[in-house]
Design a protein around this motif. Structure first.
Motif, PDB file in Angstrom:
ATOM      1  N   VAL A 416       0.906  -1.606   0.317  1.00  0.00           N
ATOM      2  CA  VAL A 416      -0.256  -0.244   0.103  1.00  0.00           C
ATOM      3  C   VAL A 416       0.820   1.005   0.085  1.00  0.00           C
ATOM      4  CG1 VAL A 416      -2.297   1.131   1.187  1.00  0.00           C
ATOM      5  CG2 VAL A 416      -1.692  -1.261   1.320  1.00  0.00           C
ATOM      6  N   ASN A 417       0.467   2.196  -0.497  1.00  0.00           N
ATOM      7  CA  ASN A 417       1.101   3.598  -1.104  1.00  0.00           C
ATOM      8  C   ASN A 417       0.442   5.209  -0.714  1.00  0.00           C
ATOM      9  OD1 ASN A 417       2.324   1.043  -2.732  1.00  0.00           O
ATOM     10  ND2 ASN A 417       4.269   2.691  -2.634  1.00  0.00           N
ATOM     11  N   LEU A 418       0.535   4.551   0.419  1.00  0.00           N
ATOM     12  CA  LEU A 418      -0.442   6.810   0.355  1.00  0.00           C
ATOM     13  C   LEU A 418       0.305   7.481   0.809  1.00  0.00           C
ATOM     14  CD1 LEU A 418      -3.275   7.665   1.545  1.00  0.00           C
ATOM     15  CD2 LEU A 418      -2.558   6.453   3.677  1.00  0.00           C
ATOM     16  N   ALA A 419      -0.200   8.838  -0.481  1.00  0.00           N
ATOM     17  CA  ALA A 419       0.582   9.824  -0.140  1.00  0.00           C
ATOM     18  C   ALA A 419      -0.570  10.849  -0.907  1.00  0.00           C
ATOM     19  CB  ALA A 419       1.664  10.141  -1.437  1.00  0.00           C
ATOM     20  N   VAL A 420      -0.440  12.296   0.194  1.00  0.00           N
ATOM     21  CA  VAL A 420      -1.002  13.395  -0.080  1.00  0.00           C
ATOM     22  C   VAL A 420      -0.797  13.587  -1.339  1.00  0.00           C
ATOM     23  CG1 VAL A 420      -1.496  15.736   0.578  1.00  0.00           C
ATOM     24  CG2 VAL A 420      -0.811  13.779   2.528  1.00  0.00           C
ATOM     25  N   LEU A 421       0.527  13.595  -1.724  1.00  0.00           N
ATOM     26  CA  LEU A 421       0.141  14.351  -3.016  1.00  0.00           C
ATOM     27  C   LEU A 421       0.491  13.605  -4.535  1.00  0.00           C
ATOM     28  CD1 LEU A 421       1.067  17.325  -4.920  1.00  0.00           C
ATOM     29  CD2 LEU A 421       2.888  16.872  -4.233  1.00  0.00           C
ATOM     30  N   THR A 422       2.164  12.791  -4.143  1.00  0.00           N
ATOM     31  CA  THR A 422       2.019  11.684  -5.256  1.00  0.00           C
ATOM     32  C   THR A 422       2.980  10.315  -5.049  1.00  0.00           C
ATOM     33  OG1 THR A 422       3.313  11.586  -7.278  1.00  0.00           O
ATOM     34  CG2 THR A 422       4.158  12.575  -5.351  1.00  0.00           C
ATOM     35  N   ASN A 423       2.078   9.349  -5.594  1.00  0.00           N
ATOM     36  CA  ASN A 423       3.281   8.035  -5.418  1.00  0.00           C
ATOM     37  C   ASN A 423       3.710   7.991  -6.841  1.00  0.00           C
ATOM     38  OD1 ASN A 423       2.129   7.281  -2.819  1.00  0.00           O
ATOM     39  ND2 ASN A 423       0.397   7.552  -3.855  1.00  0.00           N
ATOM     40  N   PHE A 424       5.410   7.124  -6.940  1.00  0.00           N
ATOM     41  CA  PHE A 424       5.790   6.744  -7.891  1.00  0.00           C
ATOM     42  C   PHE A 424       6.279   5.694  -8.328  1.00  0.00           C
ATOM     43  CE2 PHE A 424       9.205   6.910 -10.778  1.00  0.00           C
ATOM     44  CZ  PHE A 424       8.843   7.685 -11.846  1.00  0.00           C
ATOM     45  N   THR A 425       6.248   4.662  -9.164  1.00  0.00           N
ATOM     46  CA  THR A 425       6.795   3.479  -8.942  1.00  0.00           C
ATOM     47  C   THR A 425       7.147   3.144 -10.615  1.00  0.00           C
ATOM     48  OG1 THR A 425       5.006   2.969  -7.731  1.00  0.00           O
ATOM     49  CG2 THR A 425       6.482   0.598  -8.889  1.00  0.00           C
ATOM     50  N   GLY A 426       8.252   2.980 -10.321  1.00  0.00           N
ATOM     51  CA  GLY A 426       9.481   3.035 -11.503  1.00  0.00           C
ATOM     52  C   GLY A 426       9.352   2.076 -12.648  1.00  0.00           C
ATOM     53  N   LEU A 427       9.171   1.212 -12.031  1.00  0.00           N
ATOM     54  CA  LEU A 427       8.178  -0.546 -12.883  1.00  0.00           C
ATOM     55  C   LEU A 427       7.262  -0.621 -12.497  1.00  0.00           C
ATOM     56  CD1 LEU A 427      11.951  -1.611 -12.524  1.00  0.00           C
ATOM     57  CD2 LEU A 427      11.432  -0.646 -14.777  1.00  0.00           C
ATOM     58  N   THR A 428       7.046  -1.731 -12.156  1.00  0.00           N
ATOM     59  CA  THR A 428       5.730  -2.484 -11.770  1.00  0.00           C
ATOM     60  C   THR A 428       4.705  -2.156 -10.370  1.00  0.00           C
ATOM     61  OG1 THR A 428       6.754  -4.421 -12.995  1.00  0.00           O
ATOM     62  CG2 THR A 428       4.744  -4.687 -11.406  1.00  0.00           C
ATOM     63  N   GLY A 435      -3.394   8.596  -3.890  1.00  0.00           N
ATOM     64  CA  GLY A 435      -2.538   9.608  -3.779  1.00  0.00           C
ATOM     65  C   GLY A 435      -2.761  10.737  -5.066  1.00  0.00           C
ATOM     66  N   ALA A 436      -2.896  12.533  -4.652  1.00  0.00           N
ATOM     67  CA  ALA A 436      -3.400  13.301  -5.914  1.00  0.00           C
ATOM     68  C   ALA A 436      -2.502  12.710  -7.298  1.00  0.00           C
ATOM     69  CB  ALA A 436      -3.107  14.312  -5.309  1.00  0.00           C
ATOM     70  N   ILE A 437      -1.988  12.228  -7.090  1.00  0.00           N
ATOM     71  CA  ILE A 437      -1.472  12.232  -8.586  1.00  0.00           C
ATOM     72  C   ILE A 437      -0.805  10.884  -8.783  1.00  0.00           C
ATOM     73  CG2 ILE A 437       0.397  12.035 -10.353  1.00  0.00           C
ATOM     74  CD1 ILE A 437       0.488  15.509  -9.373  1.00  0.00           C
ATOM     75  N   ASN A 438      -0.843   9.766  -9.304  1.00  0.00           N
ATOM     76  CA  ASN A 438       0.025   8.176  -9.007  1.00  0.00           C
ATOM     77  C   ASN A 438       0.333   7.503  -9.846  1.00  0.00           C
ATOM     78  OD1 ASN A 438      -1.355   7.334  -6.451  1.00  0.00           O
ATOM     79  ND2 ASN A 438      -3.157   7.742  -7.738  1.00  0.00           N
ATOM     80  N   TYR A 439       2.001   7.011 -10.024  1.00  0.00           N
ATOM     81  CA  TYR A 439       2.126   6.969 -11.159  1.00  0.00           C
ATOM     82  C   TYR A 439       2.708   5.495 -11.236  1.00  0.00           C
ATOM     83  CZ  TYR A 439       5.844   6.403 -15.302  1.00  0.00           C
ATOM     84  OH  TYR A 439       6.302   5.973 -16.134  1.00  0.00           O
ATOM     85  N   ALA A 440       2.524   4.433 -12.069  1.00  0.00           N
ATOM     86  CA  ALA A 440       3.470   3.245 -12.523  1.00  0.00           C
ATOM     87  C   ALA A 440       3.474   2.947 -14.412  1.00  0.00           C
ATOM     88  CB  ALA A 440       2.828   2.254 -11.839  1.00  0.00           C
ATOM     89  N   LYS A 441       5.293   1.951 -14.348  1.00  0.00           N
ATOM     90  CA  LYS A 441       5.752   1.952 -15.234  1.00  0.00           C
ATOM     91  C   LYS A 441       4.173   1.086 -15.893  1.00  0.00           C
ATOM     92  CE  LYS A 441       9.671   0.976 -18.566  1.00  0.00           C
ATOM     93  NZ  LYS A 441      10.197   0.562 -18.413  1.00  0.00           N
ATOM     94  N   LEU A 448      -5.636   4.525  -6.639  1.00  0.00           N
ATOM     95  CA  LEU A 448      -6.845   5.933  -6.640  1.00  0.00           C
ATOM     96  C   LEU A 448      -6.485   6.861  -6.474  1.00  0.00           C
ATOM     97  CD1 LEU A 448      -9.516   5.879  -5.414  1.00  0.00           C
ATOM     98  CD2 LEU A 448      -8.880   4.487  -3.554  1.00  0.00           C
ATOM     99  N   GLY A 449      -6.479   7.874  -6.944  1.00  0.00           N
ATOM    100  CA  GLY A 449      -6.248   9.107  -7.132  1.00  0.00           C
ATOM    101  C   GLY A 449      -6.774  10.170  -8.099  1.00  0.00           C
ATOM    102  N   VAL A 450      -6.514  11.784  -7.772  1.00  0.00           N
ATOM    103  CA  VAL A 450      -7.073  12.221  -8.680  1.00  0.00           C
ATOM    104  C   VAL A 450      -6.864  12.520 -10.409  1.00  0.00           C
ATOM    105  CG1 VAL A 450      -7.261  14.919  -9.334  1.00  0.00           C
ATOM    106  CG2 VAL A 450      -7.922  13.929  -6.976  1.00  0.00           C
ATOM    107  N   PHE A 451      -5.473  12.037 -10.065  1.00  0.00           N
ATOM    108  CA  PHE A 451      -4.610  12.201 -11.344  1.00  0.00           C
ATOM    109  C   PHE A 451      -4.242  10.933 -11.564  1.00  0.00           C
ATOM    110  CE2 PHE A 451      -1.876  13.997 -14.779  1.00  0.00           C
ATOM    111  CZ  PHE A 451      -2.247  13.330 -16.134  1.00  0.00           C
ATOM    112  N   ASN A 452      -4.106   9.469 -12.742  1.00  0.00           N
ATOM    113  CA  ASN A 452      -3.601   8.308 -12.458  1.00  0.00           C
ATOM    114  C   ASN A 452      -3.373   7.930 -13.781  1.00  0.00           C
ATOM    115  OD1 ASN A 452      -4.857   7.518  -9.646  1.00  0.00           O
ATOM    116  ND2 ASN A 452      -6.341   7.232 -10.961  1.00  0.00           N
ATOM    117  N   ILE A 453      -1.482   7.632 -13.738  1.00  0.00           N
ATOM    118  CA  ILE A 453      -0.643   7.380 -15.125  1.00  0.00           C
ATOM    119  C   ILE A 453      -0.207   6.077 -15.213  1.00  0.00           C
ATOM    120  CG2 ILE A 453       0.749   8.669 -16.303  1.00  0.00           C
ATOM    121  CD1 ILE A 453       0.801  11.052 -14.461  1.00  0.00           C
TER     122      ILE A 453
END
Length: 618
Positions: A416-428, A435-441, A448-453
């Motif tokens: 579980v990755n919980l952040a106020v602003l962003t979570n960034f996972t470089g691979l899987t 988080g507000a912004i979530n990224y995973a390659k 679960l967030g405002v902006f998921n990439i």
């Protein structure tokens, strides 16, 4: 009577020597041609039932040797293999090989006294050149008394309260050590266990190489460490004012104490009980049970038990303890236990336990436990809980819980990755990102967030905007029974995609605008045909923002792909509408007056069966 005492003493020495040389005197047979020295040493270990300890940088382990001997003792065998350039010492089941190509001689000038006070004076010289040897260590290991030879090789030693035969050892770097026995007329008593000799392996000069160690350890104590190396004694007690002034003298760095009381600070071989320093404690080897310093603790070995430093704790080895400092804790290897640092905690290898600080926590290996601080850095994996007021950075995989005030950054995540602003996972990311912004390659879990990439989305993205660069992203344009013009962006994965929706009517007296969010799933039936169940909620604007008008839809469109980029869609829908607006405003219409296929007990709700058709851009 005097002759009898001398005979008894001689027998005691002989028995002691036989025990000490029990391994080196064992006979073995070897018939070896052109094998590497390390392989031959391994064979000797196997035949003799013991282990070697040596510095592979000094011993020529890759050189090829041959030996053909029957029933030769181990010491003589080693002399043949190593060309008499090394000496051998036994400690327990270990034989230590020490580089010593030179030989020294102890010349005794005077040896007089009684059990209360015995004086020995002499000179240490080189056996081959007869030149005096400066800075040689001369010590009596049972009494823990030592001296260092002067520039002309001379020394003078005073021994008090003698209850054992005197064994004077002379050691010097690169010289073979020699032991001289003095048969003083004493009453022999059983040897105390607290002053037994042992051998410590490892880099015992690491503490002296640190800035603080180099500054606070005296020159004589450094000389003793160089000459005597890992052979140390145990003592029940040490009292020290400063490292130079203590109850063991310059030999303090060769003594492990049961209890040590240090007014300003002390330098010892280690602690096997408790050590209290009002200023600082410096130990070249292991510390166990309890250590307290008003200023700092500096330990070259491992720590077991509890370690408290008023300012900082610096340990070169492993720590399995409760370690508390107002400013800084450092473990040069692994850590297991509780580590509390006011500003900073650093562990070079793995952590199993709790790491707490108000500032920064860094781990060179893996975290298996709990970590909290303003910023947490882990070089490998985490299998526990991280709470970072600012954030958490993991260069490996997280399989526990990350809570970051600003950001969580990791290479892979299955927790579980919980952040106020962003979570960034470089691979899987195969766990949960919130988080507000979530990224995973490569997303295989849930965002679960405002902006998921994500680059590749094989999981579930739930948010306002979901973008899968190599995943599911489509635009649809169409019309339905309520609004003439509709557009939606669909992003995420086939398993679950998010919809950002807009619609409007421009016809006078029926004008309205809609906007909302929804979710859908693509179910493929044939290569070009799919069914897309979708559920959404839209805000309906009918001239006044003060009214809450919400339209819920469940749609079941069928998609038929026309080519690689285009598809047509159409299907039925079920609509439920909630409103408190019953008055038209200007040329805006009222949606509840346009459709009413079924009603509810609550007049604020109405519903109908609808439809939609349109185009989908793939």
């Amino acid at each position: 009577m005097r002759t009898l005492k001398i005979i008894v003493l001689f027998l005691l020495f002989s028995n002691s020597l036989v025990k000490a040389q029990s391994i080196l005197s064992r006979n073995i047979s070897l018939n070896i041609d052109q094998q590497k020295l390390d392989s031959v040493l391994a064979t000797i270990e196997e035949k003799g039932g013991f282990r070697f300890s040596y510095n592979s940088n000094i011993l020529p382990v890759d050189s090829l040797v041959s030996i053909h001997e029957n029933n030769l003792n181990i010491a003589e065998t080693l002399d043949k293999l190593l060309k008499h350039r090394f000496e051998y010492r036994q400690s327990g089941n270990f034989v230590i090989i020490r580089y010593a190509p030179l030989e020294l001689v102890l010349l005794v000038n005077e040896s007089v006294g009684n059990p209360e006070l015995y004086t020995i004076t002499g000179q240490v010289i080189d056996k081959q050149t007869n030149k005096p040897i400066q800075d040689a260590s001369i010590y009596e290991k049972n009494l823990l008394v030592s001296e260092i030879s002067d520039g002309n090789g001379y020394f003078s030693m005073r021994l008090k309260d003698i209850t054992q035969p005197i064994s004077l050892t002379v050691s010097k770097e690169n010289y073979k050590s020699t032991i001289t026995h003095f048969l003083a007329e004493v009453n022999i008593t059983p040897k105390k266990e607290s002053t037994s000799e042992q051998f410590i392996t490892g880099n015992l000069d690491d503490v002296e190489k640190t800035w603080l160690g180099n500054a606070l350890v005296t020159a004589q104590q450094k000389i003793q460490s160089i000459n005597i190396g890992g052979f140390i004694s145990k003592a029940p007690f040490q009292f020290s004012l400063i490292p130079r002034l203590n109850s063991h003298g310059s030999l303090s760095g060769q003594v492990v104490n049961k209890f040590s009381l240090n007014v300003v600070g002390a330098y010892s071989a280690g602690v096997d009980g408790a050590e209290i320093g009002f200023g600082f404690n410096i130990d070249k080897s292991d510390v166990q049970y309890f250590q307290f310093a008003g200023g700092f603790n500096l330990v070259g070995g491992n720590v077991r038990g509890a370690q408290i430093g008023g300012f900082f704790n610096y340990v070169i080895g492993d720590v399995r303890a409760v370690q508390i400092a107002l400013a800084y804790n450092r473990a040069g290897k692994g850590f297991e236990g509780l580590q509390v640092g006011g500003i900073y905690n650093n562990v070079n290898q793995d952590v199993k336990g709790l790491q707490l600080s108000l500032g920064l926590n860094t781990i060179g290996g893996t975290l298996k436990g709990f970590q909290t601080g303003a910023l947490n850095l882990v070089n490998k994996d985490t299998k526990g809980v991280q709470i970072g007021i600012g954030g958490n950075i993991v260069r490996g995989r997280t399989s526990g819980i990350q809570i970051g005030g600003i950001a969580n950054i990791d290479k892979e995540s299955s927790g579980v990755n919980l952040a106020v602003l962003t979570n960034f996972t470089g691979l899987t990311a195969s766990g949960l990102q919130i988080g507000a912004i979530n990224y995973a390659k490569n997303l295989k879990g849930v965002q679960l967030g405002v902006f998921n990439i994500s680059n590749q989305n094989d999981g579930y993205s739930i948010g306002l905007i979901n973008v899968a660069l190599k995943g599911y992203h489509k635009f649809s344009f169409g019309t339905n029974e309520s609004t003439t013009y509709n557009m939606a962006y669909k992003g995420g994965s086939k398993r679950l995609y998010n919809m950002l929706m807009f619609g409007m009517n421009t016809k006078s007296s029926e004008k309205m605008y809609t906007g909302g969010l929804g979710f859908g799933k693509e179910i493929s039936f044939f290569r070009k045909i799919s069914l897309n169940p979708e559920i959404s909620t839209q805000w309906v604007y009918q001239g006044d923002w003060n009214y809450i008008n919400l339209l819920g839809k469940f749609e079941l469109p069928v998609n038929i792909r026309l080519n690689k980029w285009l598809a047509i869609q159409g299907g039925p829908s079920v609509n439920v509408y909630h409103t408190k607006q019953n008055t038209k405003i200007g040329d805006f219409g009222l949606l509840q007056e346009k459709h009413r296929d079924f009603t509810f007990k609550d007049p604020r709700y109405t519903g109908w069966i609808g439809w939609n058709v349109g185009l989908v851009v793939l």
